[in-house]
Structure formats: structure tokens, C-alpha cells
Enzyme design. Sequence first.
Site: not given
Ligand code: SAH
Ligand code: SF4
Length: 353
Positions: A94, A107, A114, A118, A121, A194, A293, A336
Site C-alpha cells: 500500500e 508514504c 516484513c 514487531c 504492527c 524509517s 493504531n 501501516c
Molecule cells: N519498518 C520501518 C518503516 C515502516 S513502519 C519502521 O518500522 O520504522 C512505519 C512506522 O509505523 C514505524 O514507526 C512503525 O513503528 C509504525 N507503526 C507500525 N505499526 C503501527 C501501529 N499499529 N500504530 C502506530 N504506528 C505503527
Molecule cells: Fe516491519 Fe516496521 Fe512493522 Fe516492525 S514496524 S514489523 S519493522 S514494518
Amino acid sequence: MASRFDLDEAALAVLLSGEPAYRVGQLRRGLLEGREPDQLTDLPKALRARLSGEPALVPGLQLVHEAAADDGATVRWLWELGPAGVGGSRPRVETVLMHYPERTTVCISSQAGCAMGCTFCATGQLGFERHLSTGEIVEQVVRARVVAAASGRRLGNVVFMGMGEPLANLDRVWAAVHVLHDDLGISARHLTISTVGVVPGIQRLTTADLPVNLAVSLHAATDELRNELVPLGRRYPLAVLVGACARYVEATGRRLSLEWALIDGTNDTPRQADALAGIARTLRAHVNLIPLNPTPGYPANGSQPAAVRAFCDRLIQLGVNATVRRNRGTDIDAACGQLRASMTGSPVQLGRR
Ligand code: SAH
Ligand code: SF4
């Protein structure tokens, strides 16, 4: 997966053999402007017709779904990556376009899924599917730029904050950064990568040939909590990560930002704020706070507004430059990976753009 923006000048020259050399530049510029081969009216008609049927010039992204929110200030696209695998479904990624009063930002995704896992996420919950090619990364920006221009806006900022970990796909990401900078004229300080903290990637950026912005997704300021939220923390503990960031800041003179998704009752405590303040002051970093989120695979909520405020105020009192970011497009699942997570079942085919 090679598609139209994966072809360099030499590959385009092969496609255009027998044509004058300047056609290569015409074709490349036209495609980067977001035009289809049959719309390149500066090329002869017969050549346009031939290029329209050329398999090497297919787009890399097929539109599955488009959603708008915030009165049209946020537009989100879900794409399918082609071509289809034998018998398998195509990976989806996306892209989100965001208009602010003073700027327009896109973005973009760097991977389908990925591998970093995390816990909070939606993309991490999917697991890894594949790297995006350089062309697939560039195409997201080209298409968003066309849509922005149609509403009279110039797309000036690109952030790698969509799906995937850009520093785990750095060769292709860096080639795309060069196209965005060299060919689309987006300045390095308007490009932001990022990362969740891939230390070897940060080391590479420390000596890279373009001074892009770096955002580090920290989310926890003690190893114990970070290891729970961000599995990569076990490989690169905070001391190692912060050391790499310090060398980056020192070598490049660039500002670093620290990203922090505030999770109710988890990382919004005074203890975490104090530890974060210590790290942010050492790095002279800006802290971006965003309430989590909620995602299907992680049973927690974003911090309440009062807790977000208190956390931010505490950082500011401790001398840290901190701001709360508004969550864009939550009504269209704009965090994300979430549009894709909510779009299971058969794709709604809206056709190509
Ligand atoms: N992998 C990279 C970039 C993609 S994620 C990274 O982790 O930085 C982009 C951003 O969205 C990151 O800061 C991540 O921590 C955040 N993110 C992921 N899931 C989220 C959620 N559920 N709520 C808020 N931010 C989130
Ligand atoms: Fe991957 Fe970034 Fe999501 Fe972590 S926050 S799982 S590094 S996309």
C-alpha cells in the site's frame, strides 16, 4: 520482478534499437511523468503502438482498492504486485498520499510484508513475502505524483513508512532514492527513511552519497520492553543502536527523529519517558509520538489523549523536542499494513491508473 521503472537507460536503449538515441530520454522522462507509452505524443505513432504492447514496459502495480479520508486530504491505494506467481496469489502493498496545508507527502512501501515481526504492527503480523524492486518503489511515487498534480499539488516529500523495513532492502531502496532525487528532483532533505533499527543499514547510510533523513522507530527505551515489542532489539540492543545513531548524527550532521507509538499502559509510563529523554538528548533527536493504531493481532489500545499529552509534556520538561503526530485516515485503516489486513477476499478491480 522487472517492470517499467526497473529498466535503466541501457535496457531502454535495447528496446529502442534502430531509433535515434534521444528517444531513450524521451521514453524515460515520459514514463516518469506518469504517462502511458501510447500517450507519449513526442514519439512517432508507430513506435508508440509498438511500445504499448511491449511486455518489458508493463506497470509493476495493479490497483486493487482506493480509499479517501480526511475530506480527501488522505488517499490510500492498495496494489497487487505482478506478475502472478504460478497458482499463488500476488503480494499486495500500500501507498498513502497525504496533503497538509504546507506540503504534500507520500508514504511508500519497500517490501511486501516484513520479516521484523514487531508485535503491534499489522505488516509484522503478516510476515515477509518479498522485497519490492526498485521499479515498484519508484512507481508508487510516480503514480502518487500524478494524482497530487491533478488536484494542483506538488508532491515534494517521500517517506519510507509504508509496509516493510527499508534497510532490509537497502540496495533497491537506495537505487530508488537516486531516481527520486536525480530524475524526479526531490531533494534529499525531503526524503525520509524509517527503520526499526537495522544497525548495518544505519552504518551504510552514515557514509551514503545523499543526506536523506533518518527516522528510527524506538517505541521503548529499555531493552526489556523493547525486546517484547521489537524482536530485532535482541540482535541490536539499545546501546548498540544508539551508538550507531550517534555516529550517524556526528558524521552526517543530519537531524534524527525517534518514532514512538504510544501503547496504553505499556510504553506511556513516566519511567519510559525519562529513559527516552536520556536517549533523545544524547542524540539531539526529535521525538515523534503517535498513539498506537490497534491491530487485529495485538490486544492493546493507543494511549488515551490525556496520557499522550502527559508523556509529551514530560519529554518537553526534560528538554526534548517532542511533538504528537495526528493519525491520518484512521477511518480507512490508514496505519501501516492495515488497509491490506482489512481487505481480505477477492480484490475489487478498479482498473489501471
Ligand atoms: N519498518 C520501518 C518503516 C515502516 S513502519 C519502521 O518500522 O520504522 C512505519 C512506522 O509505523 C514505524 O514507526 C512503525 O513503528 C509504525 N507503526 C507500525 N505499526 C503501527 C501501529 N499499529 N500504530 C502506530 N504506528 C505503527
Ligand atoms: Fe516491519 Fe516496521 Fe512493522 Fe516492525 S514496524 S514489523 S519493522 S514494518
